[in-house]
Design a protein around this motif. Structure first.
Motif, mmCIF file in Angstrom:
data_model
loop_
_atom_site.group_PDB
_atom_site.id
_atom_site.type_symbol
_atom_site.label_atom_id
_atom_site.label_comp_id
_atom_site.label_asym_id
_atom_site.label_seq_id
_atom_site.Cartn_x
_atom_site.Cartn_y
_atom_site.Cartn_z
ATOM 1 N N ASP A 247 -1.392 -33.642 -45.366
ATOM 2 C CA ASP A 247 -2.520 -34.757 -46.085
ATOM 3 C C ASP A 247 -3.449 -33.640 -46.810
ATOM 4 O O ASP A 247 -3.575 -32.616 -46.459
ATOM 5 C CB ASP A 247 -2.909 -35.612 -45.328
ATOM 6 N N GLN A 248 -4.240 -34.431 -47.714
ATOM 7 C CA GLN A 248 -4.942 -33.731 -48.366
ATOM 8 C C GLN A 248 -6.392 -33.801 -47.454
ATOM 9 O O GLN A 248 -6.490 -34.491 -46.339
ATOM 10 C CB GLN A 248 -5.576 -34.538 -49.486
ATOM 11 N N TRP A 249 -7.466 -32.856 -47.769
ATOM 12 C CA TRP A 249 -8.765 -32.822 -46.913
ATOM 13 C C TRP A 249 -9.406 -34.198 -47.398
ATOM 14 O O TRP A 249 -9.612 -34.465 -48.456
ATOM 15 C CB TRP A 249 -9.523 -31.537 -47.381
ATOM 16 N N THR B 271 -0.858 -31.316 -36.743
ATOM 17 C CA THR B 271 -1.701 -30.456 -36.784
ATOM 18 C C THR B 271 -3.144 -30.908 -37.586
ATOM 19 O O THR B 271 -2.997 -31.867 -38.337
ATOM 20 C CB THR B 271 -1.472 -29.134 -37.779
ATOM 21 N N PHE B 272 -4.133 -30.940 -36.852
ATOM 22 C CA PHE B 272 -5.333 -31.131 -37.281
ATOM 23 C C PHE B 272 -6.350 -30.090 -37.613
ATOM 24 O O PHE B 272 -6.698 -29.254 -36.661
ATOM 25 C CB PHE B 272 -6.249 -32.174 -36.160
ATOM 26 N N TYR C 78 -24.575 -30.441 -41.786
ATOM 27 C CA TYR C 78 -23.097 -30.156 -42.327
ATOM 28 C C TYR C 78 -22.524 -31.175 -42.844
ATOM 29 O O TYR C 78 -22.631 -32.479 -42.624
ATOM 30 C CB TYR C 78 -22.522 -29.390 -41.396
ATOM 31 N N THR C 79 -21.597 -31.047 -43.977
ATOM 32 C CA THR C 79 -20.699 -31.995 -44.486
ATOM 33 C C THR C 79 -19.146 -31.602 -43.698
ATOM 34 O O THR C 79 -18.777 -30.393 -43.767
ATOM 35 C CB THR C 79 -20.620 -31.902 -46.050
ATOM 36 N N PHE C 80 -18.766 -32.842 -43.096
ATOM 37 C CA PHE C 80 -17.369 -32.650 -42.380
ATOM 38 C C PHE C 80 -16.323 -32.978 -43.148
ATOM 39 O O PHE C 80 -16.448 -34.075 -43.764
ATOM 40 C CB PHE C 80 -17.746 -33.271 -41.175
ATOM 41 N N TYR C 81 -15.184 -32.397 -43.118
ATOM 42 C CA TYR C 81 -13.840 -32.505 -43.862
ATOM 43 C C TYR C 81 -12.923 -32.369 -42.413
ATOM 44 O O TYR C 81 -13.006 -31.440 -41.837
ATOM 45 C CB TYR C 81 -13.610 -31.661 -44.997
#
Lengths: 149, 341
Positions: free
Chosen positions: B57-59, B84-85, B48-51
């Motif tokens: 803020d931006q991703w 918030t995360f 997976y690619t994690f963001y």
């Protein structure tokens, strides 16, 4: 004359050092009163204008004002803990402790109190508690590591 | 009817072939960075690619992946636990997004440099350090210690304090202590405690304490004590007088009137020992009334005076013959009455 100026400067510096523990104690007092008020909350379904969870550093004081005025509007200051909490949120030490903004950044982008969406009273108090827990000293420590990354 | 059945079949078998969504768990490590992992149910089958997105803020894409068997299983990134995360895992067209509340999801590193000192006040003082960037007043500790490998005793230490005291330790005991910490309630209490620190042990130099916790003299003392107890029991059984002195018999009264001596369950020999082995003659005592000389003369003309007589016990007399008159001039009470009339 020089000696007087030197003494006054020393007293001023000492007052700055002493202010930090006082701010910390004041914020602890606010948290204690908040906990007591949450415990005695009469109506948990009450909806109140609540500042967002992600408050910018320079909007913390605006958010504090919103929390204080919303409390006054819905609970008044007739109750024992309501009165104490209102006074503590209005205290100079509390305001200084939550002043995360440096003078260069503008505070014009902060939302007004009535523009915030309404949330349940429990969420209102949780967000106020989180705001108070972001004490100035703690923020400074964490900021240094944030910049490092 | 046929399309409905086909649709139902697809709905039933669909989840079997669908890709299982990975569950992302995030933790704030030592208030330094946020560590997110998605291998709770096992190593994922795809990379997976994690963001991540913090507050407004931006991703941001992950710069530091954690891997297992050449597969991405986690990511470390900076963050603020009060904001918030949000996380996003992407693989192909699959996009799994999740929101996290990190304020209480904090785990600090265990305390370090745990040392012990024997203070001048004869108490045992333990000191430790923190490695987290949090101020001292934001970190509370918990201590556990045990004496001679017994059960652990737990004790809370208030925020800001980095020491603990054991009062007046025994010089023949071994003390072991460990510490752990977490963020205090006033700074957003963390629900996780840190791991326990490395233990520190203190034992006095003069103590002969060993790991088996038993001195070689202990079994000897046990044997001597047992022999003493047996000897004492034998002495008590064979020496009745000693037994009665040490363990006096409580009389057991019965509703029937018996001889009071029967209440005490003594042996015949002991009873006989309490009986006297000599005879003492009892002195008979009689009462005599005093009559004046004038009264005696008017009655019968005889002139004799009498006085209150006391029995003379020096005279040998048979104790059986107590009714025999005593050689003196007593006057009985009847004679006195006649005189007065």
């Amino acid at each position: 004359m020089k000696l007087i100026v030197f003494c006054l400067f020393t007293v001023y510096c000492c007052s700055l050092v002493k202010a930090s523990p006082l701010e910390r104690k004041k914020l602890q007092e606010v948290l204690r009163e908040l906990k007591m008020l949450k415990r005695d909350l009469p109506n948990t379904e009450l909806m109140m204008n609540t500042p967002p969870k992600d408050i910018e550093d320079c909007c913390c004081l605006t958010a504090l004002t919103c929390f204080r005025e919303t409390l006054l509007e819905h609970f008044g200051i007739s109750g024992k803990y309501q009165k104490k909490l209102y006074k503590s949120l209005n205290h100079t030490l509390t305001i200084n402790g939550l002043n995360f903004c440096n003078t260069e950044t503008s505070t014009n982008n902060c939302s007004t109190c009535h523009s915030h969406p309404k949330e349940k009273a429990s969420e209102f108090f949780n967000r106020l508690e989180s705001l108070v827990q972001r004490v100035r000293l703690f923020q400074i420590y964490f900021r240094k590591l944030y910049i490092k990354y | 009817m046929m399309p409905a059945r086909l649709l139902l079949l697809l709905c039933l078998i669909g989840p079997v072939f669908a890709e299982k969504s990975p569950d992302v768990d995030c933790l704030v490590v030592n208030l330094e960075y946020i560590s997110c992992t998605w291998n709770k149910t096992g190593t994922p089958e795809v990379n997976y690619t994690f963001y991540s997105k913090l507050g407004n803020d931006q991703w941001k894409i992950c710069n530091h992946y954690l891997t297992e068997n050449n597969m991405n299983i986690g990511c470390n990134q900076p963050g603020d636990r009060f904001k918030t995360f949000k996380t996003r895992l992407i693989y192909g067209n699959n996009n799994f997004e999740k929101s996290h509340e990190l304020k209480k999801q904090v785990k600090l590193n265990p305390p370090t440099n745990l040392t012990v000192l024997n203070g001048s006040d004869f108490n045992l003082w333990f000191y430790w350090n923190y490695t987290s960037p949090a101020p001292l007043h934001c970190v509370e500790s918990e201590v556990r210690f045990r004496t001679n490998n017994n059960n652990w005793d737990f004790s809370k230490v208030s925020a800001g304090i980095q020491k603990y005291c054991i009062n007046l330790p025994s010089s023949s005991s071994r003390y072991e202590l460990q510490v752990r910490n977490r963020v205090d309630d006033t700074c957003g209490e963390s629900i996780f405690w840190s791991d326990w620190s490395e233990p520190v042990v203190w034992a006095s130099n003069n103590s002969t304490y060993s790991d088996d916790s038993m001195s070689p003299w202990t079994p000897v003392m046990y044997v001597v004590g047992a022999i003493t107890l047996i000897l004492l029991a034998m002495i008590l059984l064979h020496h009745e007088r000693l037994r009665i002195i040490l363990v006096p018999v409580v009389p057991k009264p019965s509703p029937f009137l018996h001889n009071i001596e029967d209440w005490f369950q003594f042996s015949k020999g002991l009873k006989d020992n309490f009986k006297p082995n000599y005879n003492e003659r009892a002195c008979p005592v009689r009462e005599y009334n005093y009559v004046s000389q004038s009264d005696v003369v008017s009655s019968d003309g005889s002139t004799c005076s009498v006085t209150t007589d006391q029995t003379d016990c020096s005279i040998e007399q048979d104790p059986e013959d107590l009714s025999a008159p005593i050689p003196s001039n007593p006057v009985s009470s009847e004679e006195v009455q006649k005189a007065s009339v």
